[in-house]
Design an enzyme around this catalytic site. Sequence first.
Site, PDB file in Angstrom:
ATOM      1  N   TYR A  15       0.822  -1.019   0.118  1.00 18.22           N
ATOM      2  CA  TYR A  15       0.009   0.071  -0.042  1.00 18.22           C
ATOM      3  C   TYR A  15       0.741   1.247   0.032  1.00 18.22           C
ATOM      4  CZ  TYR A  15      -3.696   3.421   1.248  1.00 18.22           C
ATOM      5  OH  TYR A  15      -4.310   4.601   1.176  1.00 18.22           O
ATOM      6  N   TRP A  37       1.112   5.684  -1.595  1.00 20.14           N
ATOM      7  CA  TRP A  37       1.178   6.568  -2.834  1.00 20.14           C
ATOM      8  C   TRP A  37       2.270   6.302  -3.783  1.00 20.14           C
ATOM      9  CZ3 TRP A  37      -2.044  11.069  -4.233  1.00 20.14           C
ATOM     10  CH2 TRP A  37      -3.081  11.204  -3.634  1.00 20.14           C
TER      11      TRP A  37
END
Lengths: 227, 811
Positions: free
Chosen positions: B151, B153
């Site tokens: 996980y 960005w």
Amino acid sequence: MGKHETITLSNSDRSLVYRWLASFFTSEVKIETLESYSSPEGRALLDVFSQAPALTSFTGELTKLTELPVESYQSKVLDLATAYSRLFLGVGGQHSAPPYESAYYNEKGTLFQKPTADMNKILQDLGISIENSMKEPADHLGVQLNVLAEYIDREALAEANGDHETAYTSHHNQIRFLSNHLLNWVPSFCESCKRFDKSDFYKELANTLSAWLAMDLARLNEAKTTT
Amino acid sequence: MSKIIANYTSRRSFLKGASALGALGVLAPSIFSPRFAQAAVNGEVLSGCHWGAFRAVVKDGRWTEVKPWEQDPHPSHQLAGVMDSVYSPSRIKYPMVRRAYLEKGRGADVEDRGSNDFVRVSWDKALDLVAQELKYAKATHGPRSVFTGTYGWKSAGKIHNSRSLLRRLINRGLQMPNVTHTGDYSTGASQVIMPHVMGTLEVYEQQTVWPVVVDNTEVLVVWGADPIKTNQIDWLIADHDSYTYLEEFKKTGKKVICIDPLKSKTAEFMDAEWVQVKPQTDVALMLGMAHTLFVEELYDVDFMDEYTAGFEKFLPYLTGETDQTPKSAEWASEICGVPTDKIKELARLFMGNRTMLTSGWSLQRQHHGEQPHWMLVTLASMLGQIGLPGGGFGLSYHYSNGGTPTSDGPALSGMNDGGAMEGSVSIPVARVVEMLERPGEEYDFNGTRYTFPDIKIAYWAGGNPFHHHQDRNRMIKAWQKLETVIVQDYQWTATARFADIVLPAASAYERNDIEAMGSYSNKATVAMKKIVDPVFEARSEYDIFVDLADRLGNKDAYTDGRDEMDWVRHYYEQAQKQAASKNLEMPEFEKFWEDGIVVHPVSQAAKEYVRYADFREDPLLEPLGTPTGKIEIYSKNIEKMGYDDCPPHPMWMEPLERLDGPDAKFPVHVNTGHPNDRLHSQLCGTVLREGYAVADREPCMINPKDAEARGIKSGDVIRIFNDRGQTLAGAIVSEDIMPSVIRLYEGAWYDPVEGGKVGSLCAYGDVNTLTPDLGTSKLAQGNCGHTVIADFEKFEGELPEVKVFTAPKNG
């Protein structure tokens, strides 16, 4: 100074010393490196280097390494590689000594700044480039020490060819390069090495580099001023 | 002159003997080739990133300047940090392996992780190791032993999508059932509850568009959100068009109300009324408003009848019939700290005007985080304005410029995971630590019981869980269960420091890619052209994974025969075809690549879009995707689950801990909002930090009352602590935060004074040393990053240096 006072250096010696010092910044000490220094040729090299006062402390460190039992080489090499990564490859975070002129050019330690551009230009003017296998910017300390060796070799070659003009230029290039691209940041760099190195090896390397650069600049200037 | 030099150079060589030795070539090698360097690259390159599109000025092969794209209406100041990140001293330069791991193999000295003992290895060595470990996992532990949740960005870009590429490696390269994640740390609770309530995710849907809001909304409520701050970024490439509309709204002079423990950037920008609410008590405040609307008979009875289901089952709770506690404004005021009269006034104001209730995600990133947005929908329903222009509610006006009209442009597809094998599973993303702690044990999630897999290897590519996950100390311990941790990134994040094998990825600016601009607007298709070559030995995500797939014997299945530019062209041409089917012309690929951007047209209909207008117009023909087809104030599906921590209608429930809550062990709430000068933890190591660091630490905002009581002034270093951990921070004393609340933004890099040690003081300011790691409830299992109370004091001891950023203090 005792017997060392009589030791003087030819240009071929000096360029050799620069390349030799550079080799410890461009790569970690390998098992093969230790083996080379424990060979008769390697020991001979350390013997003669140790006669130059500026180099003594570091040749002492290397000699100590060669005296280690061969079976401990592997672990020693990893100790040194860990210290190298922390100091020079960024692993140590702020507790490191980035070997790049750019890192000392600005407050933040950003890389690839004006010094990188300046060094690229210098290499271009010299008509040389960094070996493909070395993925470092041109303002890496190892590159800079090699550039100085290059100037020294060019002076010696010109001298041998009777081209005094070129020899003179190369001589002055050394002084300028030492002042503008090494002594402007290497003292800070060496301080960081001394502060953050967890092995004595890079601390002594830093001590030796500082001493050598100071001594060499003095010698170059002496040669110039007696003109 | 020449005589002197001759004299100097003719001195006897003291190395005369040694020079002849063969060893010298080895011990003092030359590193130069006698040739000219390649011609330097100069020019300007258009590219894009989470912070917007920009032009990069390149001089002699170096990126020297960043200029926002001319059509960006509100460029982010963070762009400077984007350029800086590429040349940051915190770049990972070479493949590295943790020393003990290299010496002794998998699982060696795991308590040593985080202590920064790394050794450089060649790419071949590193990739061989990774491939060997993956094969070992498959052969020895079998399916579901490798965690590819990764996980975070990741950089923008459709090709070098590290998350998809990693799963593709397990699916097509290793060909083993994988373990990935579901949900995210942003909207964990809301995206699970909202489908039960509204039939859609809601948090990632287009909103009633801004032009409609500007024209029709009379009262704009910004509840626990700060769009001025967070719309700087986009999961894709930011368009920043919402700023124009916010300015337009401001010019109308209509009312803006910010409900927040802090005076937000938005409150400042909009000259809004600031209503201070105690953190984690929003449900109580909303209940107080709902109660007011009910007892004063103001609410829209017809709307409730026609468009909602189960209101009658909620009412006895609201009135106190079921628990003898009417959820009156007085009751709410006691809990949330907003004066009773204010609560009533707001309820009447909302009812009497076209009101848009916009909410951020902070409300749901807390214990029982399913409730606030459910209650917000209930309140909005009672106002009866859902589906009317400028009325209702919106959960994404603060994210990726939601509410900006959507263009007619084609959807740009991108790298997929190659198809997960049968037997692959996923876990709720924020339960990762619990997964490591309880292998083989069961857990609840959204009505089903699942079993945690037994993970041996974690591979993270483009994410930083040692920033985004809660309860750092518990996490450090759990991480020790892993035999091998592989991290692929371009910065020495805390996660990289806790890895065994570290692979240097190229930044998004050192490779070619393609991406859409505007998650909601789909404003343009952008060529993300390589600006500079990868620095040091960094390699692109795609190259790294292709080489790994090759080592696993499945290169062709991985690449489908395409290289980087083949993929870029492939996805562009797919988009082009889709556009053609809509009678929209897009230039040929070569022209697009040269121009760097194609901006798509926006229809009039898109500029007039009203969310739920269709449903309002005809609830029978356009029902919601819920079991009843209506807004579910009461959910029978949730009732059937029988969870003690997620009842079948919205309810006020005491969280694990809160400010002034029963048995509160600490006196202040720690607000962990999104930072203004970073994207979560990204760019923390850049020049931007100079603009906000206090005493070289992450800044912590403190109300003057709390500061005075502790003898703290702006610029002091403080220690914030609770029973989970401790961190230092730099004090900013300000009236912009309510008393008994302090703000320490999430995303500050974890910098343990004693690397790897559980309980170590963080020298820089990682707020997740303080937060608890628990699921919002059995329903959504979202993270509770906002559920945290603590205490703080002036730090008087010997100040530990911040060392996570490579920024030498010049000797």
